[in-house]
Design a protein around this motif. Structure first.
Motif, short mmCIF file in Angstrom:
data_model
loop_
_atom_site.label_atom_id
_atom_site.label_comp_id
_atom_site.label_asym_id
_atom_site.label_seq_id
_atom_site.Cartn_x
_atom_site.Cartn_y
_atom_site.Cartn_z
N MET A 72 15.51 -7.73 11.86
CA MET A 72 14.27 -7.41 12.72
C MET A 72 13.00 -7.76 11.73
N PRO A 73 12.15 -8.57 12.31
CA PRO A 73 10.89 -8.70 11.55
C PRO A 73 9.95 -7.54 11.42
N ALA A 74 9.20 -7.35 10.41
CA ALA A 74 8.18 -6.35 10.12
C ALA A 74 7.35 -6.22 11.14
N SER A 75 6.52 -4.90 11.28
CA SER A 75 5.68 -4.63 12.33
C SER A 75 4.67 -5.46 12.08
N SER A 76 4.21 -5.79 10.93
CA SER A 76 2.77 -6.55 10.67
C SER A 76 3.41 -7.84 9.76
N PRO A 77 2.92 -8.83 10.11
CA PRO A 77 3.09 -10.15 9.19
C PRO A 77 2.77 -9.98 7.73
N HIS A 78 3.64 -10.56 6.74
CA HIS A 78 3.43 -10.38 5.41
C HIS A 78 3.01 -11.99 4.99
N TYR A 79 2.47 -11.91 3.81
CA TYR A 79 2.24 -13.35 3.34
C TYR A 79 2.20 -13.40 1.71
N VAL A 80 2.89 -14.24 1.28
CA VAL A 80 3.01 -14.31 -0.14
C VAL A 80 1.62 -15.22 -0.84
N TYR A 99 -12.90 -5.44 -6.09
CA TYR A 99 -12.27 -6.30 -4.98
C TYR A 99 -11.06 -5.88 -4.36
N VAL A 100 -10.18 -5.80 -5.30
CA VAL A 100 -8.70 -5.53 -4.89
C VAL A 100 -8.43 -3.83 -4.49
N ASP A 101 -9.29 -3.13 -5.40
CA ASP A 101 -9.22 -1.56 -5.15
C ASP A 101 -9.84 -1.30 -3.53
N GLU A 102 -10.85 -2.00 -3.30
CA GLU A 102 -11.60 -1.94 -2.04
C GLU A 102 -10.41 -2.44 -0.80
N ARG A 103 -9.58 -3.18 -1.04
CA ARG A 103 -8.66 -3.59 -0.04
C ARG A 103 -7.31 -3.32 -0.41
N ALA A 104 -7.01 -2.16 -1.08
CA ALA A 104 -5.83 -1.90 -1.38
C ALA A 104 -4.67 -1.61 -0.21
N ASP A 105 -5.21 -1.11 1.04
CA ASP A 105 -4.47 -1.29 2.28
C ASP A 105 -3.92 -2.52 2.63
N LEU A 106 -4.28 -3.50 2.52
CA LEU A 106 -3.75 -4.83 2.74
C LEU A 106 -2.51 -5.45 1.76
N ILE A 107 -2.73 -4.83 0.38
CA ILE A 107 -1.91 -5.47 -0.66
C ILE A 107 -0.62 -4.56 -0.71
N LYS A 108 0.49 -5.05 -0.47
CA LYS A 108 1.68 -4.53 -0.58
C LYS A 108 2.23 -4.57 -2.20
N ASP A 115 -2.68 -12.31 9.91
CA ASP A 115 -2.41 -13.78 10.29
C ASP A 115 -2.73 -14.79 8.98
N ARG A 116 -2.34 -15.89 9.01
CA ARG A 116 -2.45 -16.67 7.82
C ARG A 116 -3.95 -16.76 7.64
N GLU A 117 -4.98 -16.94 8.65
CA GLU A 117 -6.39 -17.05 8.40
C GLU A 117 -6.83 -15.71 7.63
N ALA A 118 -6.22 -14.37 7.81
CA ALA A 118 -6.63 -13.32 7.01
C ALA A 118 -6.24 -13.28 5.72
N ALA A 119 -4.96 -14.11 5.24
CA ALA A 119 -4.83 -14.10 3.92
C ALA A 119 -5.67 -15.27 3.19
N GLU A 120 -5.91 -16.31 3.85
CA GLU A 120 -6.85 -17.15 3.23
C GLU A 120 -8.11 -16.68 3.09
N ALA A 121 -8.60 -15.87 4.01
CA ALA A 121 -10.18 -15.28 3.48
C ALA A 121 -10.00 -14.35 2.62
N PHE A 122 -8.94 -13.53 2.37
CA PHE A 122 -8.65 -12.57 1.44
C PHE A 122 -8.64 -13.26 0.11
N ILE A 123 -8.12 -14.31 -0.22
CA ILE A 123 -7.83 -15.02 -1.46
C ILE A 123 -9.26 -15.83 -1.73
N ALA A 124 -9.73 -16.43 -0.68
CA ALA A 124 -11.08 -16.93 -0.84
C ALA A 124 -12.24 -16.37 -1.42
#
Length: 102
Positions: free
Chosen positions: A1-9, A32-41, A65-74
């Motif tokens: 069963m897929p996770a409730s929220s999408p994950h991206y590597v 930057y990463v400390d402020e976004r710790a809730d997104l980082i598994k 979604d992928r766009e959020a992962a792209e925005a995070f790393i950008a």
């Protein structure tokens, strides 16, 4: 069963001889990463075989979604400073974590 929220590597490989670039923005990157710790598994630097020299960064993100992962790393200070030569983003289906099947 897929996770409730999408994950991206997000797999980032450094440009050659990036140590000085990394050092210059390390404090900003950490904020930057400390402020976004809730997104980082899971996250951390990739190391050479000497287990000291940093050569990239790995993130496992839980984002909508992928766009959020792209925005995070950008927006990461390492990206903006030119530390990364390449960035790969792939969806992940978490099957095992925290010592057990999910």
């Amino acid at each position: 069963m897929p996770a409730s929220s999408p994950h991206y590597v997000v797999l980032c490989r450094d440009v050659p001889d990036s140590a000085s670039l990394r050092r210059a923005v390390l404090a900003e990157h950490r904020r930057y990463v400390d402020e976004r710790a809730d997104l980082i598994k899971l996250s951390g630097p990739l190391l050479d075989e000497d287990r000291v020299t940093r050569r990239g960064q790995l993130f496992v993100l839980e984002v909508p979604d992928r766009e959020a992962a792209e925005a995070f790393i950008a927006a990461d200070p390492f990206t903006r400073a030119g530390v990364f030569a390449t960035v790969e983003i792939d969806p992940l289906l978490p099957i095992f974590g925290d010592g057990r099947r999910t």
